[in-house]
Design a protein around this motif. Structure first.
Motif, PDB file in Angstrom:
ATOM      1  N   ASP A  49       0.809  -1.225   0.000  1.00 31.31           N
ATOM      2  CA  ASP A  49       0.000   0.000   0.000  1.00 31.31           C
ATOM      3  C   ASP A  49       0.840   1.273   0.000  1.00 31.31           C
ATOM      4  OD1 ASP A  49      -2.460  -1.210  -0.153  1.00 31.31           O
ATOM      5  OD2 ASP A  49      -2.789  -1.268   2.014  1.00 31.31           O
ATOM      6  N   ARG A  50       2.098   1.153   0.407  1.00 34.71           N
ATOM      7  CA  ARG A  50       2.959   2.337   0.407  1.00 34.71           C
ATOM      8  C   ARG A  50       3.327   2.782  -1.007  1.00 34.71           C
ATOM      9  NH1 ARG A  50       4.833   0.153   5.449  1.00 34.71           N
ATOM     10  NH2 ARG A  50       6.412  -1.186   4.480  1.00 34.71           N
ATOM     11  N   CYS A  51       3.210   1.860  -1.981  1.00 35.19           N
ATOM     12  CA  CYS A  51       3.538   2.240  -3.362  1.00 35.19           C
ATOM     13  C   CYS A  51       2.364   2.081  -4.317  1.00 35.19           C
ATOM     14  CB  CYS A  51       4.738   1.435  -3.873  1.00 35.19           C
ATOM     15  SG  CYS A  51       4.489  -0.347  -3.934  1.00 35.19           S
ATOM     16  N   LEU A  52       1.385   1.270  -3.959  1.00 37.63           N
ATOM     17  CA  LEU A  52       0.216   1.079  -4.817  1.00 37.63           C
ATOM     18  C   LEU A  52      -0.832   2.135  -4.457  1.00 37.63           C
ATOM     19  CD1 LEU A  52      -1.267  -0.683  -6.965  1.00 37.63           C
ATOM     20  CD2 LEU A  52      -2.199  -1.997  -5.032  1.00 37.63           C
ATOM     21  N   THR A  53      -0.957   3.143  -5.288  1.00 41.32           N
ATOM     22  CA  THR A  53      -1.886   4.247  -5.012  1.00 41.32           C
ATOM     23  C   THR A  53      -3.182   4.135  -5.797  1.00 41.32           C
ATOM     24  OG1 THR A  53      -0.860   5.600  -6.744  1.00 41.32           O
ATOM     25  CG2 THR A  53       0.033   5.799  -4.502  1.00 41.32           C
ATOM     26  N   ALA A  54      -3.299   3.132  -6.655  1.00 45.42           N
ATOM     27  CA  ALA A  54      -4.482   2.989  -7.503  1.00 45.42           C
ATOM     28  C   ALA A  54      -5.658   2.431  -6.717  1.00 45.42           C
ATOM     29  CB  ALA A  54      -4.171   2.064  -8.678  1.00 45.42           C
ATOM     30  N   ASP A  55      -6.854   2.747  -7.196  1.00 45.52           N
ATOM     31  CA  ASP A  55      -8.071   2.126  -6.679  1.00 45.52           C
ATOM     32  C   ASP A  55      -8.205   0.742  -7.301  1.00 45.52           C
ATOM     33  OD1 ASP A  55      -8.707   4.443  -5.304  1.00 45.52           O
ATOM     34  OD2 ASP A  55      -9.873   5.265  -6.966  1.00 45.52           O
ATOM     35  N   VAL A  56      -8.256  -0.292  -6.480  1.00 42.69           N
ATOM     36  CA  VAL A  56      -8.361  -1.656  -7.011  1.00 42.69           C
ATOM     37  C   VAL A  56      -9.451  -2.415  -6.261  1.00 42.69           C
ATOM     38  CG1 VAL A  56      -5.928  -1.710  -7.677  1.00 42.69           C
ATOM     39  CG2 VAL A  56      -6.616  -2.611  -5.444  1.00 42.69           C
ATOM     40  N   PRO A  57     -10.155  -3.327  -6.954  1.00 49.19           N
ATOM     41  CA  PRO A  57     -11.139  -4.174  -6.273  1.00 49.19           C
ATOM     42  C   PRO A  57     -10.440  -5.182  -5.368  1.00 49.19           C
ATOM     43  CG  PRO A  57     -10.931  -4.794  -8.574  1.00 49.19           C
ATOM     44  CD  PRO A  57     -10.126  -3.556  -8.404  1.00 49.19           C
ATOM     45  N   VAL A  58     -11.165  -5.707  -4.403  1.00 47.34           N
ATOM     46  CA  VAL A  58     -10.560  -6.559  -3.384  1.00 47.34           C
ATOM     47  C   VAL A  58      -9.933  -7.819  -3.979  1.00 47.34           C
ATOM     48  CG1 VAL A  58     -11.031  -7.983  -1.352  1.00 47.34           C
ATOM     49  CG2 VAL A  58     -12.008  -5.698  -1.525  1.00 47.34           C
TER      50      VAL A  58
END
Length: 243
Positions: free
Chosen positions: A162-171
């Motif tokens: 989460d520190r590098c993934l800033t995109a909105d993604v489904p679960v």
């Protein structure tokens, strides 16, 4: 119309499903009894009548239980927006619940479970789903304890991603990416073209990056290929459901 991602877990473990199934069974019995002649069953008419009354009486609470269970299930379904791409799934696995349980099952099947401590190929003492921290010869754990260890590790790897993934993604996509991160390491994941594509909004392109990560020690491994394809399928299916 598609099955929900965790349909097996829900079917087996959800009390609402169990109660609805029980209610359907109980409700069907009086219909059968009322249509069959007492003479054909060899039962005294008075006993038959008493049985019919008893079973019909049981159908009343069964009907109420079924309605309550179905209502709760529908209410949860309407309130659940975990598949929406419009909300970033930050820490969604680390908070527990069905999503974390699904992640434990998905990742655990690839990591493999050994409840007694063993030495891996390079001599490191390992237990459960590849846990090495503090493991000593003779250590042993139950499956439940191993699942809990894996759940804690999943939370840590998700936080690192989460520190590098800033995109909105489904679960479902998040579970696939955490599985991949758990396998390749957070540093490699955050430096990858996959995360760059996801952050740029190309979620489908990010999913298609997963099969590229099927090498270890400079060679392709069948197990890694199968794992990456499974992660890609989960990733793409989650995006399709959320569309």
């Amino acid at each position: 119309m598609k099955l929900i991602e965790n349909w097996k877990l829900t079917l087996i473990g959800a009390w609402s499903v169990r109660l609805i199934a029980l209610a359907c069974l109980i409700s069907a019995v009086p219909v059968f009894v009322s249509l069959v002649s007492p003479g054909l069953l060899g039962i005294d008419p008075i006993v038959f009548a008493a049985l019919a009354v008893f079973v019909n009486a049981l159908a009343i609470p069964a009907r109420l239980i079924a309605q309550a269970g179905l209502s709760d299930m529908l209410r949860e379904f309407r309130a659940d927006d975990s598949g929406a791409v419009s909300r970033r799934s930050v820490g969604v696995l680390g908070t527990g619940g069905v999503a974390l349980a699904a992640a434990v099952i998905f990742i655990g099947q690839w990591e493999g479970l050994r409840t007694s401590a063993y030495q891996d190929v390079v001599g490191v003492w390992t237990v459960c789903y590849g846990e090495t921290k503090g493991v000593k010869p003779g250590d042993s754990h139950t499956k439940a304890e191993c699942d809990q260890m894996l759940a804690q590790e999943i939370g840590r790897y998700e936080a690192a991603l989460d520190r590098c993934l800033t995109a909105d993604v489904p679960v479902g996509m998040k579970i696939a990416l955490v599985s991949w991160t758990y396998n390749v390491g957070a540093g490699a994941a955050c430096r990858s073209a996959l995360v760059r594509k996801a952050n740029a909004g190309d979620l489908v392109g990010a999913c298609h990056e997963l099969p590229r990560w099927n090498r270890a020690g400079g060679r392709v491994w069948r197990g890694l290929t199968n794992r990456r394809l499974s992660e890609r399928n989960m990733c793409l299916e989650a995006i399709a459901r959320a569309a």
